[in-house]
Design an enzyme around this catalytic site. Structure first.
Site, mmCIF file in Angstrom:
data_model
loop_
_atom_site.group_PDB
_atom_site.id
_atom_site.type_symbol
_atom_site.label_atom_id
_atom_site.label_comp_id
_atom_site.label_asym_id
_atom_site.label_seq_id
_atom_site.Cartn_x
_atom_site.Cartn_y
_atom_site.Cartn_z
ATOM 1 N N ASN A 9 0.866 -1.179 0.000
ATOM 2 C CA ASN A 9 0.000 0.000 0.000
ATOM 3 C C ASN A 9 0.904 1.230 0.000
ATOM 4 O O ASN A 9 1.526 1.537 1.011
ATOM 5 C CB ASN A 9 -0.899 -0.036 1.247
ATOM 6 C CG ASN A 9 -1.743 1.216 1.395
ATOM 7 O OD1 ASN A 9 -1.803 2.048 0.471
ATOM 8 N ND2 ASN A 9 -2.392 1.374 2.525
ATOM 9 N N TRP A 10 0.952 1.885 -1.140
ATOM 10 C CA TRP A 10 1.866 3.029 -1.278
ATOM 11 C C TRP A 10 1.287 4.325 -0.713
ATOM 12 O O TRP A 10 1.956 5.359 -0.741
ATOM 13 C CB TRP A 10 2.272 3.206 -2.753
ATOM 14 C CG TRP A 10 3.170 2.114 -3.253
ATOM 15 C CD1 TRP A 10 3.801 1.173 -2.488
ATOM 16 C CD2 TRP A 10 3.557 1.842 -4.607
ATOM 17 N NE1 TRP A 10 4.554 0.338 -3.289
ATOM 18 C CE2 TRP A 10 4.426 0.729 -4.588
ATOM 19 C CE3 TRP A 10 3.253 2.440 -5.830
ATOM 20 C CZ2 TRP A 10 4.989 0.193 -5.756
ATOM 21 C CZ3 TRP A 10 3.810 1.912 -6.994
ATOM 22 C CH2 TRP A 10 4.666 0.802 -6.952
ATOM 23 N N LYS A 11 0.057 4.291 -0.279
ATOM 24 C CA LYS A 11 -0.585 5.476 0.304
ATOM 25 C C LYS A 11 -0.355 6.692 -0.612
ATOM 26 O O LYS A 11 -0.353 6.544 -1.826
ATOM 27 C CB LYS A 11 -0.074 5.692 1.741
ATOM 28 C CG LYS A 11 -0.190 4.410 2.578
ATOM 29 C CD LYS A 11 0.055 4.585 4.049
ATOM 30 C CE LYS A 11 -0.107 3.250 4.752
ATOM 31 N NZ LYS A 11 0.021 3.335 6.201
ATOM 32 N N HIS A 95 -9.413 1.132 5.418
ATOM 33 C CA HIS A 95 -8.087 1.336 6.003
ATOM 34 C C HIS A 95 -8.187 2.284 7.197
ATOM 35 O O HIS A 95 -9.011 3.205 7.187
ATOM 36 C CB HIS A 95 -7.130 1.908 4.946
ATOM 37 C CG HIS A 95 -5.712 1.891 5.419
ATOM 38 N ND1 HIS A 95 -5.203 2.872 6.221
ATOM 39 C CD2 HIS A 95 -4.713 0.980 5.245
ATOM 40 C CE1 HIS A 95 -3.935 2.568 6.517
ATOM 41 N NE2 HIS A 95 -3.616 1.434 5.932
ATOM 42 N N GLU A 97 -6.493 4.730 8.068
ATOM 43 C CA GLU A 97 -6.360 6.163 7.747
ATOM 44 C C GLU A 97 -7.667 6.709 7.170
ATOM 45 O O GLU A 97 -8.004 7.884 7.384
ATOM 46 C CB GLU A 97 -5.170 6.371 6.799
ATOM 47 C CG GLU A 97 -3.847 6.228 7.553
ATOM 48 C CD GLU A 97 -2.743 5.515 6.816
ATOM 49 O OE1 GLU A 97 -2.770 5.472 5.574
ATOM 50 O OE2 GLU A 97 -1.844 4.978 7.490
ATOM 51 N N GLU A 167 -5.082 -4.803 10.820
ATOM 52 C CA GLU A 167 -4.073 -3.754 10.945
ATOM 53 C C GLU A 167 -4.315 -2.990 12.243
ATOM 54 O O GLU A 167 -5.116 -2.039 12.261
ATOM 55 C CB GLU A 167 -4.161 -2.785 9.760
ATOM 56 C CG GLU A 167 -3.808 -3.409 8.435
ATOM 57 C CD GLU A 167 -3.240 -2.374 7.465
ATOM 58 O OE1 GLU A 167 -2.133 -2.589 6.976
ATOM 59 O OE2 GLU A 167 -3.893 -1.348 7.228
ATOM 60 N N SER A 213 3.772 -1.891 10.378
ATOM 61 C CA SER A 213 5.224 -1.910 10.609
ATOM 62 C C SER A 213 5.871 -3.235 10.200
ATOM 63 O O SER A 213 6.782 -3.722 10.873
ATOM 64 C CB SER A 213 5.538 -1.564 12.063
ATOM 65 O OG SER A 213 5.137 -0.231 12.331
ATOM 66 N N GLY A 234 3.064 -1.104 4.264
ATOM 67 C CA GLY A 234 3.065 0.311 3.928
ATOM 68 C C GLY A 234 4.467 0.776 3.588
ATOM 69 O O GLY A 234 4.990 0.528 2.496
HETATM 70 P P1 13P Z 1 3.248 0.609 7.642
HETATM 71 O O1 13P Z 1 3.770 -0.695 7.057
HETATM 72 O O2 13P Z 1 3.968 1.805 7.148
HETATM 73 O O3 13P Z 1 3.166 0.512 9.137
HETATM 74 O O4 13P Z 1 1.743 0.761 7.120
HETATM 75 C C1 13P Z 1 0.879 -0.316 7.214
HETATM 76 C C2 13P Z 1 -0.357 -0.022 6.457
HETATM 77 O O5 13P Z 1 -1.091 0.875 6.793
HETATM 78 C C3 13P Z 1 -0.627 -0.818 5.257
HETATM 79 O O6 13P Z 1 -1.917 -0.607 4.783
#
Ligand code: 13P
Length: 251
Positions: A9-11, A95, A97, A167, A213, A234
């Protein structure tokens, strides 16, 4: 036997040029013999060019969000048909976020899960408790509520289009991952819930993946747990070498 899934997930990272440069390094580096499904979720603006570049490749395209209506006056939103036109085969819904930064409710997320599944996409449905909820001993209650509400429109025959991503909010972007044991405990709880709602065959076939993480240094240990069917990555997916290392750790 559930096939493992590794999703990046590149956000809100990587421009179109950045995505295409990434693929130039990443695609030749991943071995075609690995028995794993791989998804990449770039930002909306990169979906079409990335989809073109992935045509015929084993790596599949995933969107980070959708809107549940087919079309209409919904400024800034993207429909299932628009995602499919870009060659998306999957979408992330719910998600943390989206829930915590953009205020998405369980009700809205449920509409999105339904729209994704009925529209023919694989839906990566994200759930997870906050740090405060975990400390208050509410993890199971929160997970059950998110499952109950998010999947209330889903029938058994739709479940093969569903992946559940656990998550924990406190593990996302913090560098503190859930231990494999903590993740496995919640995954087992999710599978039990799935069994009581949809029956054992569906529960046994549904992939439950972990995110929060994940790094090359902890991915193998997480994936060694029988209840962890894959990873939603992420920040460690932003670099092709590190994402490739996570995939290769599976072997
Ligand atoms: P990180 O791997 O940066 O903690 O993010 C996880 C995430 O939100 C994947 O959707």
């Amino acid at each position: 036997m559930r096939k493992k899934l590794i999703a990046g997930n590149w956000k809100m990272h990587h421009t179109v040029a950045g995505c295409l440069g990434y693929l130039d390094k990443f695609l030749p580096a991943i071995s075609s013999s690995t028995d794993v499904d791989i998804l990449l979720a770039p930002s909306y603006t990169a979906l079409y060019p990335v989809g073109q570049k992935l045509a015929g490749h084993r790596v599949k395209l995933c969107a980070q969000n959708l809107y549940f209506k087919d079309s209409g006056a919904f400024t800034g939103e993207i429909s299932v048909a628009m995602l499919k036109e870009c060659a998306c085969e999957a979408v992330i819904v719910g998600h943390s976020e989206r829930r915590h930064v953009f205020g998405e409710t369980d009700e809205l997320i449920q509409e999105k899960v339904n729209a994704g599944v009925t529209g023919g996409l694989q839906v990566i449905f994200c759930i997870g408790e906050t740090g405060a909820e975990r400390e208050a001993g509410q993890t199971s209650e929160v997970i059950h509520r998110q499952l109950e509400q998010g999947l209330s429109g889903i029938s058994n025959d739709m479940c093969d289009q569903l992946t559940i991503a656990y998550e924990p909010v406190w593990a996302i972007g913090t560098g503190v991952n859930a231990t494999p044991e903590q993740a496995e405990e919640v995954h087992s709880d999710i599978r039990q819930w799935m069994g009581s709602r949809f029956g054992e065959p569906v529960a046994g076939a549904t992939r439950i993946i972990y995110g929060g993480s994940v790094k090359p240094g902890n991915s193998a240990e997480l994936l060694s747990k029988v209840e962890i069917d894959g990873l939603l990555v992420g920040s460690a997916s932003l670099d092709p070498d590190s994402f490739c290392a996570i995939i290769q750790n599976l072997q």
